[in-house]
Structures are given as structure tokens and as C-alpha cells.
Design a protein around this motif. Structure first.
Motif, short mmCIF file in Angstrom:
data_model
loop_
_atom_site.label_atom_id
_atom_site.label_comp_id
_atom_site.label_asym_id
_atom_site.label_seq_id
_atom_site.Cartn_x
_atom_site.Cartn_y
_atom_site.Cartn_z
N MET A 1 0.82 -1.22 0.00
CA MET A 1 0.00 0.00 0.00
C MET A 1 0.85 1.27 0.00
N MET A 2 2.03 1.22 0.64
CA MET A 2 2.92 2.37 0.60
C MET A 2 3.49 2.56 -0.80
N THR B 1 -12.09 -4.50 -0.88
CA THR B 1 -10.99 -4.93 -0.01
C THR B 1 -9.96 -5.73 -0.81
N GLU B 2 -8.70 -5.33 -0.68
CA GLU B 2 -7.62 -5.96 -1.45
C GLU B 2 -6.86 -7.01 -0.65
N PHE B 3 -6.79 -6.82 0.67
CA PHE B 3 -6.02 -7.73 1.52
C PHE B 3 -6.88 -8.15 2.71
N LEU B 4 -6.81 -9.44 3.03
CA LEU B 4 -7.55 -9.97 4.17
C LEU B 4 -6.62 -10.85 4.99
N VAL B 5 -6.69 -10.68 6.32
CA VAL B 5 -5.92 -11.52 7.23
C VAL B 5 -6.85 -12.10 8.29
N LEU B 6 -6.78 -13.39 8.51
CA LEU B 6 -7.45 -14.05 9.64
C LEU B 6 -6.35 -14.47 10.61
N ASP B 7 -6.25 -13.77 11.72
CA ASP B 7 -5.22 -14.10 12.70
C ASP B 7 -5.84 -14.92 13.83
N GLU B 8 -5.10 -15.95 14.27
CA GLU B 8 -5.60 -16.87 15.29
C GLU B 8 -6.97 -17.40 14.86
N ALA B 9 -7.01 -17.94 13.64
CA ALA B 9 -8.28 -18.40 13.08
C ALA B 9 -8.87 -19.56 13.88
N ASP B 10 -8.03 -20.40 14.46
CA ASP B 10 -8.55 -21.51 15.26
C ASP B 10 -9.30 -21.00 16.48
N GLN B 11 -8.83 -19.90 17.07
CA GLN B 11 -9.52 -19.32 18.22
C GLN B 11 -10.87 -18.77 17.81
N ILE C 1 -17.84 -19.16 13.50
CA ILE C 1 -17.88 -19.78 12.18
C ILE C 1 -18.98 -19.17 11.31
N HIS C 2 -20.15 -18.89 11.86
CA HIS C 2 -21.25 -18.33 11.07
C HIS C 2 -20.93 -16.91 10.62
N GLN C 3 -20.32 -16.13 11.51
CA GLN C 3 -19.92 -14.78 11.13
C GLN C 3 -18.87 -14.81 10.03
N LEU C 4 -17.91 -15.72 10.14
CA LEU C 4 -16.86 -15.82 9.12
C LEU C 4 -17.44 -16.21 7.77
N ARG C 5 -18.41 -17.10 7.78
CA ARG C 5 -19.05 -17.49 6.51
C ARG C 5 -19.74 -16.29 5.86
N ARG C 6 -20.42 -15.50 6.68
CA ARG C 6 -21.11 -14.33 6.13
C ARG C 6 -20.13 -13.30 5.61
N ILE C 7 -19.07 -13.05 6.35
CA ILE C 7 -18.06 -12.07 5.91
C ILE C 7 -17.44 -12.49 4.58
N ALA C 8 -17.22 -13.80 4.41
CA ALA C 8 -16.61 -14.31 3.17
C ALA C 8 -17.43 -13.94 1.95
N THR C 9 -18.76 -13.91 2.08
CA THR C 9 -19.62 -13.60 0.93
C THR C 9 -19.56 -12.12 0.55
N LEU C 10 -19.05 -11.27 1.42
CA LEU C 10 -19.02 -9.83 1.18
C LEU C 10 -17.71 -9.36 0.56
N LEU C 11 -16.73 -10.24 0.45
CA LEU C 11 -15.40 -9.86 -0.01
C LEU C 11 -15.21 -10.19 -1.49
N PRO C 12 -14.42 -9.39 -2.21
CA PRO C 12 -14.15 -9.68 -3.63
C PRO C 12 -13.26 -10.91 -3.79
N HIS C 13 -13.44 -11.62 -4.89
CA HIS C 13 -12.67 -12.84 -5.13
C HIS C 13 -11.20 -12.56 -5.42
N GLY C 14 -10.88 -11.40 -5.94
CA GLY C 14 -9.51 -11.12 -6.34
C GLY C 14 -8.59 -10.67 -5.24
N GLN D 1 -6.08 -10.74 -1.85
CA GLN D 1 -5.03 -11.62 -1.33
C GLN D 1 -5.35 -11.92 0.14
N THR D 2 -5.28 -13.19 0.51
CA THR D 2 -5.69 -13.60 1.85
C THR D 2 -4.57 -14.33 2.56
#
Length: 449
Positions: free
Chosen positions: A63-64, A149-159, A166-179, A181-182
Motif C-alpha cells: 500500500m505504501m 478490499t484488497e487484503f484480508l488476514v485471519l489471525d488466530e483463526a482456530d480461536q 464460524i457463522h460470522q466468518l461465513r457471512r463475511i466471506a460472501t461480502l469480499l471480492p474474489h480477487g 489476497q488472503t
């Protein structure tokens, strides 16, 4: 290898040097080049190994480099974390990394006013660090957009899975562009993580420093087989041996740990407590005092197991064993950070033997015995009728009038394994994060973050 060899922006290198970060950790050496090449990354590493810089530096560099400004309500980078404490820790680290640049950052979690957070997002942000529940609250109020959104990070995803997101993560996934970087980072790899990885990642590059569930080499582990009624006296005895060292004490329930903190304070220890019933301000002050050395003992539920990054925490006590074995790894990961040594001490009552077996199976080793010997099946069985369901509130009156988490009766001695005490106490229950009894998508669960 040095950070200069990665080809990072000069300002990033200056900020790293000013913060005393000079040599990449193993996870950073493996993840940063792949991320800078644009790959999706799945990183598996223990806590305290530098994962924030592993995902943060490549994103900030990109981004810089392009120099673009953000549009109204747009979030260029979204970083999701399971707890307020971890989200704040990530936010502060990234602020230090990008100091003096054009990048705009914001932190949104539960426990803070949502109106003020909406105002911060009106003009858009370069980096948003958020807990899932509060993020969806803001989306429902049309406070931000994730379609660019261009970049996505899931930190401590197991927690996040452990806490029922899990349900919130599924919903968030549908709102993000496919292109986009994760990058997904975690210390353990439960089976459900495969679904998350499939939903979020595209042909990810896997980087791994240690096998999932393995504990850090510099943590000296030990276990005491001790009756529940004797745990408090034993804890006081051990804490008394190192009053000048910082110590974290973990248990299962909010009310139990609050009561334990008061009992330790009555014994002359400087104590603070953090759990789901504390406001965000109270939690922040408790951690700040602990970090500054104003208090030497921090009593916590698992809500804190991923959000405390204090290099000189010397001792971690598992006053009550977690009933989710992966939580043991994250609890003891609060010590032996940044190359330091640390000690992890566990207490095991008769009705916790099943949890101990699960923990030792997860870490693939037996914890060395400091006192007592493993409880026999007959003793475990004798304790079973006294238990509450694991999802219950736990605790209650102990024999002889002692309450859970409090000091034993006058004249009581630590009942180390050997028959001095009777294992007829109840099991402390509650969800491992002790934040809520609600279901995976319940409003109470989301509010706790």
C-alpha cells in the motif's frame, strides 16, 4: 537474512529499526517473500513468533508503494482477530510499523462506542483491525464496504472457531471480492479449519515453523496432581517463591477468576483480573498495570490467552485445566516470548484427568510431574457425581464451607496427590473463553468481543 533483503519500503525499515526489530523470525523469513509475491498464505506457528509482522509488513509495503488514497467507507485491508486484546495488540504493532506514512488505520471491537467507530470509517481506511461481531454490526449499519478490499488476514483463526465465530466468518466471506489476497495464521489446525481455508484462500502457500499444537521449546512445563480444595494454598505457596516475577493465572469461569483474584489480593499479592464481565476500559487498565509492573499477577479466563504480548511474563499457571486442549497451547504461549525462557505450571484435580489426557495427546508429550501422581480411575469416578455439566456455571460450595476460588478453611494444607484430601469437589465449567453461554451466533457472544 535481514529485512533489507526482502526489499521492503525504506520507511518500514526505519520504523522496524526504531522499534528494535532487526532480525526476521523463522515465520517471517518464510511468509514475507511469498506474501510480497502476491500468494495467499496459510501460516502455522506458535504464539509469540512474530506473526503480526509476517502478514503486516508485506501488506503495508504494497500500500505504501502504490500510494493510493482510500475512498469513502472503503476498507483496503481487513484484519480479523478473535478477541479485543489481540485486535488491539495487532493494531498497535501495525501503527508502529507504518508511522509517518499516509496510511490510515482503525480499530473496531466490542466494548467501545459504535457511533465513534462509524465516524472513523466514513472517509475509508487503509487498514481495519476488527473482531467479527463488531465488524458485522458496522456492516449492518452501512458504516463500511468490503467489496473493494484488497487484503484480508485471519489471525488466530482456530480461536475464532473456538469462540463460535464460524457463522460470522461465513457471512463475511460472501461480502469480499474474489480477487483479494488472503493470509490465514494459526497456532493449531483443527479439522474445521479446512472449511475456513477452502472458503477464504486461493491456492495458498503453506508455511510452518512448528507442527500444529507443539509448544515452544523454551517453556519448562510441569504439573501438580492436587485436590481442588488444596489448589489455592498451593498457588499461594508457588507464587510466594517469585513475587518479583510476572505471573499469569488461567481458569475457566468469570466469577471463579474474579473470586480468586480477591483471595490472592487478601494474601498480599498485587493482582488484576480480566474476563468477559470486565469492560474494555477495565481490561485495558489491567493489562497496562501488569505490563508496567504495577501488578505482578494477572488472573484471566481464556478471553486473554491470545491477546497478551508481554515479553517478560515468566510464569503461566493453569489453575484449572482448559476443556478444549488447544487452549492449553495458547495459554502457555503467553510465556517464553521474544526468545525468553518461561515456566508453565498446571494443577490437575481428579475430575480433570480426562482434560489432561486430551492436552497431552494434543501436544504429543507428557507433562513432567512436579508433585503427586496421576489420579486413579476410581478417584476420577468418585469425582464425577460432583461435577456440573461443562457448559454450566461450575463451582459452588466446597466441603467444609469453602467456596470455589477462595482460600481453604483455617489450618488447611495443600492436599498434594497422596490421599490427604477428598476429591469430591465440583468441576469448574463454562465455555473455554468464558465470555458467554450463548450459541455460536448469539448476540451475547458477539457483544463479548
Amino acid at each position: 537474512m535481514t529485512f533489507e533483503e526482502f526489499g521492503l519500503q525504506a520507511r518500514l525499515l526505519e520504523n522496524l529499526a526504531e522499534n528494535g526489530i532487526t532480525t526476521p523470525t523463522p515465520i517471517q523469513e518464510k511468509a514475507i517473500p511469498l506474501a510480497m509475491e502476491g500468494h495467499d498464505v496459510m501460516g502455522l506457528a506458535q504464539t509469540g513468533t512474530g506473526k503480526t509482522a509476517a502478514f503486516g509488513l508485506p501488506i503495508l509495503h504494497a500500500m505504501m508503494k502504490d500510494g493510493r488514497r482510500v475512498e469513502s467507507k472503503v476498507v483496503r485491508t481487513l484484519i480479523l482477530a478473535p478477541t479485543r486484546e489481540l485486535a488491539k495488540q495487532i493494531f498497535e504493532n501495525l501503527q508502529n510499523f507504518c508511522a509517518g506514512t499516509h496510511l490510515k488505520m482503525a480499530l473496531v471491537t466490542g466494548g467501545a462506542g459504535i457511533v465513534g467507530q462509524m465516524r472513523k470509517l466514513e472517509k475509508g481506511v487503509s487498514v481495519l483491525v476488527a473482531t467479527p461481531g463488531r465488524l458485522l454490526d458496522l456492516i449492518d449499519r452501512n458504516a463500511l464496504r468490503l467489496d473493494a478490499t484488497e487484503f484480508l488476514v485471519l489471525d488466530e483463526a482456530d480461536q475464532m472457531l473456538d469462540l463460535g465465530f464460524i457463522h460470522q466468518l461465513r457471512r463475511i466471506a460472501t461480502l469480499l471480492p474474489h480477487g483479494r489476497q488472503t493470509m490465514l495464521f494459526s497456532a493449531t489446525m483443527p479439522k474445521q479449519m479446512e472449511e475456513i481455508a477452502a472458503s477464504y484462500l486461493n491456492k495458498p502457500q503453506r508455511v510452518q515453523v512448528n507442527p500444529p499444537g507443539q509448544t515452544a521449546d523454551k517453556i519448562e512445563q510441569s504439573i501438580h496432581y492436587v485436590g481442588k480444595a488444596a489448589k489455592f494454598d498451593l498457588l499461594v505457596e508457588l507464587l510466594d517463591q517469585h513475587r518479583d516475577d510476572r505471573a499469569l493465572v488461567f481458569g475457566r469461569t468469570k466469577w471463579g477468576m474474579e473470586k480468586l483474584a480477591r483471595s490472592l489480593e487478601a494474601k498480599g499479592f498485587g493482582v488484576a483480573a480480566i474476563h468477559g464481565n470486565k469492560s474494555q476500559g477495565q481490561r485495558d487498565r489491567a493489562i497496562a498495570d501488569f505490563k508496567a509492573g504495577k501488578t505482578r499477577v494477572l488472573v484471566a479466563t481464556d478471553v486473554a490467552a491470545r491477546g497478551i504480548d508481554i515479553p517478560d511474563v515468566r510464569y503461566v499457571y493453569n489453575y484449572e485445566l482448559p476443556n478444549v486442549p488447544d487452549q492449553y497451547v495458547h495459554r502457555i504461549g503467553r510465556t517464553a516470548r521474544a526468545g525468553n525462557d518461561g515456566k508453565a505450571v498446571a494443577f490437575c484435580a481428579p475430575d480433570e484427568m480426562g482434560d489432561l489426557r486430551d492436552i497431552q495427546k494434543t501436544i504429543k508429550s507428557e507433562i513432567p510431574v512436579a508433585s503427586g501422581r496421576p489420579w486413579e480411575k476410581s478417584e476420577e469416578k468418585a469425582a464425577e457425581p460432583q461435577q456440573r455439566n461443562k457448559r454450566g456455571g461450575g463451582g459452588g460450595q466446597r466441603r467444609g464451607g469453602q467456596k470455589a476460588g477462595g482460600a481453604p478453611k483455617q489450618g488447611g494444607k495443600p492436599q498434594h496427590r497422596g490421599g490427604a484430601g477428598k476429591p469430591a469437589q465440583r468441576r469448574a465449567g463454562g465455555n473455554p473463553n468464558a465470555a458467554s453461554k450463548g450459541g455460536a451466533a448469539s448476540p451475547r457472544r458477539r457483544k463479548a468481543n
